[in-house]
Design a protein around this motif. Structure first.
Motif, PDB file in Angstrom:
ATOM      1  N   LYS A  87       4.592   3.624  -3.991  1.00  0.00           N
ATOM      2  CA  LYS A  87       3.342   3.441  -3.748  1.00  0.00           C
ATOM      3  C   LYS A  87       2.270   2.631  -4.810  1.00  0.00           C
ATOM      4  O   LYS A  87       2.623   3.325  -5.877  1.00  0.00           O
ATOM      5  CB  LYS A  87       2.412   4.582  -3.321  1.00  0.00           C
ATOM      6  N   ILE A  88       1.801   1.545  -4.613  1.00  0.00           N
ATOM      7  CA  ILE A  88       0.639   1.178  -5.482  1.00  0.00           C
ATOM      8  C   ILE A  88      -0.688   1.449  -5.431  1.00  0.00           C
ATOM      9  O   ILE A  88      -1.167   1.322  -4.377  1.00  0.00           O
ATOM     10  CB  ILE A  88       0.989  -0.377  -5.684  1.00  0.00           C
ATOM     11  N   THR A 110      12.785  -0.383  -0.003  1.00  0.00           N
ATOM     12  CA  THR A 110      12.949  -0.189   1.370  1.00  0.00           C
ATOM     13  C   THR A 110      11.203  -0.157   1.635  1.00  0.00           C
ATOM     14  O   THR A 110      11.205  -1.071   2.760  1.00  0.00           O
ATOM     15  CB  THR A 110      13.315   1.080   1.809  1.00  0.00           C
ATOM     16  N   ASN A 111      10.350   0.689   1.172  1.00  0.00           N
ATOM     17  CA  ASN A 111       8.978   0.556   1.300  1.00  0.00           C
ATOM     18  C   ASN A 111       8.174   0.463   0.314  1.00  0.00           C
ATOM     19  O   ASN A 111       8.304   1.062  -0.711  1.00  0.00           O
ATOM     20  CB  ASN A 111       8.717   1.872   1.974  1.00  0.00           C
ATOM     21  N   LEU A 112       7.368  -0.647   0.070  1.00  0.00           N
ATOM     22  CA  LEU A 112       6.131  -0.670  -0.890  1.00  0.00           C
ATOM     23  C   LEU A 112       4.907  -0.983  -0.087  1.00  0.00           C
ATOM     24  O   LEU A 112       4.460  -1.497   0.615  1.00  0.00           O
ATOM     25  CB  LEU A 112       6.504  -2.226  -1.756  1.00  0.00           C
ATOM     26  N   ALA A 229       0.430   9.819   1.730  1.00  0.00           N
ATOM     27  CA  ALA A 229       1.081  10.502   2.645  1.00  0.00           C
ATOM     28  C   ALA A 229       2.023   9.749   3.587  1.00  0.00           C
ATOM     29  O   ALA A 229       3.094  10.048   4.164  1.00  0.00           O
ATOM     30  CB  ALA A 229      -0.091  11.396   3.472  1.00  0.00           C
ATOM     31  N   VAL A 230       1.330   8.195   3.923  1.00  0.00           N
ATOM     32  CA  VAL A 230       2.043   7.365   4.596  1.00  0.00           C
ATOM     33  C   VAL A 230       3.565   7.095   4.028  1.00  0.00           C
ATOM     34  O   VAL A 230       4.619   7.064   4.578  1.00  0.00           O
ATOM     35  CB  VAL A 230       1.522   6.250   4.908  1.00  0.00           C
ATOM     36  N   THR A 231       3.253   6.979   2.399  1.00  0.00           N
ATOM     37  CA  THR A 231       4.576   6.681   1.682  1.00  0.00           C
ATOM     38  C   THR A 231       5.470   7.978   1.700  1.00  0.00           C
ATOM     39  O   THR A 231       6.491   7.556   1.900  1.00  0.00           O
ATOM     40  CB  THR A 231       3.939   6.540   0.150  1.00  0.00           C
TER      41      THR A 231
END
Ligand code: PXL
Length: 271
Positions: A87-88, A110-112, A229-231
């Motif tokens: 997460k940024i 996978t997720n940024l 929380a999404v991350t």
């Protein structure tokens, strides 16, 4: 030196690249508390230190972390774990943005998730404009998920106003088209009406996430904690829409349980 042997299974891991907000409402502190509450092992690379000024209307005092120190944190974090979920949050300066973009470019993420924190009170408006441009050019293209708030959605979509949920849908679509990322555009308490409405759009699915407003005032940490929380949910393997729904429920509970503070805003509590 031998690596420590472990009998346990590896937990989901998430890294936040964010600023410290000393009172624990927003920033890296909110992200780490959220990761913990959602069952994810969290780590943080600090980009800046924000200290509100109680003698001056709680304005933000902002100090960037030295770019080499940011690079050092990211180097050791990626060397220590197989990090796939990042997460940024607040980056704060163009140099910080360059440093973070360079460190992430070759990572097989996978997720940024990018929470596009644009303006921090106490920054020079000119500097903030440079920072916005750098964020748009160097960080947003890397993002797989973006969580703009009302103001950030207007800025990123190039709109003069977002007055209702239809405007927010237009903004979410535009931001998806320019970034390619899944978008959760947050209306929160900013749109009129009894409900706090956010819009999810990923190019295929459009969904308005709605929950009755809890008071009319924004709560510190809601945006950071929602994005964290999404991350966390993505790190646990949830699909983007499912992650957004779960995160919204988590935030609603956290606002209900808010901590009262002497700052102009109460503070979300991560339950
Ligand atoms: O809520 C945005 C935000 C993010 N990160 C840091 C902040 C703030 C707002 O105060 O201080 C470090």
């Amino acid at each position: 030196m031998m690596a420590a042997m472990s009998q346990t299974t590896q937990p989901p891991i998430a890294l936040t690249i964010a600023g410290s907000e000393a009172t624990g409402g927003a920033g890296a502190q909110a992200d780490l508390k959220t990761f913990q509450a959602r069952g994810v092992f969290g780590l943080a690379a600090l980009t800046c230190i924000v200290s509100f000024d109680p003698k001056n209307d709680w304005n933000h005092r902002f100090v960037p972390v030295d770019p080499q120190v940011i690079a050092d944190q990211l180097e050791v974090e990626f060397a220590t774990y197989d990090i796939r979920n990042v997460k940024i949050g607040m980056l704060g300066t163009p140099v910080t943005i360059d440093t973070v973009a360079a460190a992430l470019t070759d990572q097989p993420l996978t997720n940024l998730l990018v929470d596009p924190v644009l303006i921090c009170k106490g920054q020079e408006p000119g500097a903030a404009l440079d920072t916005d441009t750098a964020l748009r050019e160097k960080i947003l293209p890397l993002a797989t998920f973006v969580t703009p708030n009302h103001f950030e959605a207007m800025t990123l979509a190039g709109m003069n106003a977002i007055d209702d949920v239809d405007d927010l849908i237009t903004a979410a679509k535009k931001i998806h088209e320019s970034s390619g990322a899944a978008v959760l555009a947050k209306g929160g308490v900013r749109l009129e009406g009894p409900d706090a409405m956010d819009v999810f759009y990923d190019g295929d699915t459009l969904e308005v996430l709605s929950a009755p407003k809890i008071g009319e005032h924004a709560v510190s940490g809601a945006g950071c904690s929602l994005a964290a929380a999404v991350t966390a949910e993505l790190a646990k393997g949830a699909a983007p829409l499912e992650a957004a729904r779960t995160a919204k429920e988590f935030i609603t509970r956290g606002i209900e349980a808010r901590v009262s503070a002497n700052t102009p805003f109460d503070v979300l509590r991560q339950l």
